[in-house]
Design a protein around this motif. Structure first.
Motif, short mmCIF file in Angstrom:
data_model
loop_
_atom_site.label_atom_id
_atom_site.label_comp_id
_atom_site.label_asym_id
_atom_site.label_seq_id
_atom_site.Cartn_x
_atom_site.Cartn_y
_atom_site.Cartn_z
N MET A 1 -14.06 -7.74 0.67
CA MET A 1 -12.92 -6.51 1.03
C MET A 1 -12.18 -5.84 -0.16
SD MET A 1 -11.76 -4.77 3.85
CE MET A 1 -11.80 -5.93 5.32
N GLN A 2 -11.84 -6.82 -1.10
CA GLN A 2 -11.07 -6.07 -2.26
C GLN A 2 -11.77 -5.15 -2.92
OE1 GLN A 2 -8.18 -6.82 -1.16
NE2 GLN A 2 -7.10 -7.90 -2.64
N GLU A 3 -13.21 -5.34 -3.16
CA GLU A 3 -14.08 -4.35 -3.98
C GLU A 3 -14.05 -3.11 -3.04
OE1 GLU A 3 -15.30 -3.98 -6.84
OE2 GLU A 3 -14.16 -5.97 -7.47
N LYS A 4 -14.25 -3.31 -1.70
CA LYS A 4 -14.40 -2.26 -0.90
C LYS A 4 -13.09 -1.37 -0.98
CE LYS A 4 -15.26 -0.97 4.08
NZ LYS A 4 -15.57 -1.58 5.49
N HIS A 5 -11.81 -2.03 -0.97
CA HIS A 5 -10.86 -1.21 -1.16
C HIS A 5 -10.55 -0.40 -2.37
CE1 HIS A 5 -8.98 -2.79 2.75
NE2 HIS A 5 -8.64 -3.83 2.25
N LEU A 6 -10.99 -1.25 -3.58
CA LEU A 6 -10.81 -0.79 -4.82
C LEU A 6 -11.69 0.62 -5.03
CD1 LEU A 6 -9.84 -1.12 -7.71
CD2 LEU A 6 -12.05 -2.30 -8.25
N ASP A 7 -12.96 0.68 -4.51
CA ASP A 7 -13.68 1.70 -4.60
C ASP A 7 -13.15 2.97 -3.96
OD1 ASP A 7 -15.68 0.36 -6.18
OD2 ASP A 7 -16.95 0.02 -4.40
N LYS A 8 -12.46 2.56 -2.65
CA LYS A 8 -11.86 3.69 -1.66
C LYS A 8 -10.82 4.33 -2.43
CE LYS A 8 -10.70 5.27 2.68
NZ LYS A 8 -10.63 4.82 4.18
N ILE A 9 -9.91 3.28 -2.89
CA ILE A 9 -8.77 4.02 -3.64
C ILE A 9 -8.84 4.84 -4.91
CG2 ILE A 9 -6.60 3.12 -4.87
CD1 ILE A 9 -6.23 2.58 -1.86
N ARG A 10 -10.05 4.26 -5.54
CA ARG A 10 -10.26 4.83 -6.83
C ARG A 10 -11.24 6.27 -6.44
NH1 ARG A 10 -13.20 0.84 -10.20
NH2 ARG A 10 -11.68 0.90 -11.54
N GLU A 11 -11.91 6.35 -5.56
CA GLU A 11 -12.64 7.74 -5.23
C GLU A 11 -12.29 8.38 -3.92
OE1 GLU A 11 -14.56 8.44 -7.41
OE2 GLU A 11 -14.94 6.49 -8.53
N GLY A 12 -11.70 7.82 -3.12
CA GLY A 12 -11.74 8.28 -1.85
C GLY A 12 -10.50 9.44 -1.82
N LYS A 13 -10.71 10.46 -0.86
CA LYS A 13 -9.93 11.65 -0.41
C LYS A 13 -8.82 10.92 0.46
CE LYS A 13 -12.96 15.30 -1.44
NZ LYS A 13 -13.36 16.59 -0.88
N GLY A 14 -7.42 11.12 0.18
CA GLY A 14 -6.46 10.78 0.98
C GLY A 14 -5.23 10.70 0.10
N PHE A 15 -4.34 9.87 0.83
CA PHE A 15 -3.07 9.47 0.10
C PHE A 15 -2.34 8.00 0.49
CE2 PHE A 15 -1.59 11.23 4.26
CZ PHE A 15 -0.47 10.61 4.49
N ILE A 16 -1.63 7.55 -0.08
CA ILE A 16 -0.78 6.28 0.26
C ILE A 16 0.45 6.47 0.78
CG2 ILE A 16 0.04 4.28 -0.93
CD1 ILE A 16 -2.69 4.70 -1.71
N ALA A 17 0.49 5.97 2.07
CA ALA A 17 1.67 5.84 2.96
C ALA A 17 2.71 5.00 2.42
CB ALA A 17 1.40 5.82 4.23
N ALA A 18 3.92 5.13 2.08
CA ALA A 18 5.10 4.32 1.69
C ALA A 18 5.99 4.06 2.91
CB ALA A 18 5.88 4.87 0.44
N LEU A 19 5.75 2.73 3.31
CA LEU A 19 6.63 2.34 4.53
C LEU A 19 7.40 0.92 4.37
CD1 LEU A 19 3.46 2.17 7.05
CD2 LEU A 19 5.09 4.15 6.79
N ASP A 20 7.83 1.19 2.96
CA ASP A 20 8.49 -0.13 2.30
C ASP A 20 9.97 -0.18 2.12
OD1 ASP A 20 7.90 1.89 0.45
OD2 ASP A 20 8.19 0.49 -1.13
N GLN A 21 10.60 0.90 2.69
CA GLN A 21 12.26 0.70 2.60
C GLN A 21 12.64 -0.56 3.05
OE1 GLN A 21 10.58 2.66 4.96
NE2 GLN A 21 11.33 4.77 4.84
N SER A 22 13.64 -1.28 2.52
CA SER A 22 14.02 -2.59 2.60
C SER A 22 15.58 -2.51 2.32
CB SER A 22 13.24 -3.29 1.59
OG SER A 22 13.54 -2.94 0.18
#
Length: 298
Positions: A1-22
């Protein structure tokens, strides 16, 4: 799963959602969502409400892997469940989105023009739990207020020192030395910051990978050299207090820089909205941020 995530983060189209207010920022996040402080009487109730808000966002139809590559979570969110699954597992398995964990404990007092991170005394335990919860990477934030080389060096040194521990734990660290958008010498700070980050990137081994989360630069494509560095998986941009329209407009000027917005993602969401209204507002936000990340002016 981690390699799959890595490839998508590196090559994929999209953005990172920040839901980390604390911590201290949670009441502000709830207030912006239309939940006032008199609607909860203690911290437990407050965190229940913010988890309801985040669950509503994460389970919405438009919050999916077509637009979103990853989502940054607060520690309490990681330890809670959505539809019977831990949040990280829900994101990965049901949505195809890589989960990240905010690991810092907030900012130290201003010194030498910067705010470094407070000590993270439970980092090892937190990283162990992150691995148990299926987390892909981490995020930690410092702030640069003034263009003081020594202060900026201290911030970057601290970020990479902790970042290497995160790499050793098998996770991808998001290094976030934010430059305050209101800084009078923001452009100079960004030039100094780039130089310091580049020094550390050049010292990383081939298997040591990081992500960077940076303020949208004053000079378009200022961070092109960092984006193209072989040790950098992806460079993402924070909204930093800009409205969504302003953040999107500035982001479009920067090739291959993608969003990791928090307030700009949720600014038109409200607890009083019907599901139809809420989902429509979130869809509009998600699509506009996606477009700014993928469709560039050049």
């Amino acid at each position: 799963m981690q390699e799959k995530h890595l490839d998508k983060i590196r090559e994929g189209k999209g953005f990172i959602a920040a839901l980390d207010q604390s911590g201290g920022s949670t009441p502000k996040a709830l207030a912006a969502y239309g939940v006032s402080e008199n609607e909860y009487s203690n911290e437990e109730e407050m965190f229940d409400l913010v988890h309801e808000m985040r669950t509503r966002i994460i389970t919405a139809p438009s919050f999916n892997s077509e637009y979103i590559l990853g989502a940054i979570l607060f520690e309490q969110t990681m330890d809670r469940k959505i539809e019977g699954k831990y949040t990280g597992d829900y994101l990965a398995e049901e949505k195809g989105i890589a989960p990240f964990l905010k690991v810092d404990k907030g900012l130290a007092d201003l010194s030498n023009g910067v705010q470094k991170m407070k000590p993270i005394d439970d980092l090892d335990e937190k990283l162990e739990r992150a691995n148990q919860r299926g987390i892909f990477g981490t995020k930690m934030r410092s702030v640069i207020k003034e263009a003081k080389q020594d202060g900026i060096k201290e911030v970057v040194d601290q970020q990479f020192e902790i970042g290497k521990k995160i790499i050793d734990a098998g996770l991808i660290p998001i290094i976030e030395p934010e430059v305050d958008i209101h800084s009078i010498d923001k452009e100079k700070s960004e030039e100094l910051l780039k130089q310091e980050i580049k020094k550390h990137l050049d010292e990383l081994k081939e298997n040591e990978l990081v992500m960077l989360k940076l303020s949208i630069p004053t000079v378009a494509n200022q961070y092109k050299e960092l984006i193209e560095h072989p040790q950098v998986v992806r460079v993402v941009a924070l909204s930093g207090g800009y409205s969504r329209d302003e953040a999107n407009s500035k982001l479009k000027e920067n090739d291959e820089l993608i969003a990791s917005f928090s307030r700009a993602l949720s600014e038109n969401l409200n607890a009083s909205q019907s599901d139809e209204e809420f989902n429509a507002a979130l869809k509009e936000a998600v699509e506009s941020i996606y477009d700014a990340s993928v469709v560039k002016n050049g």
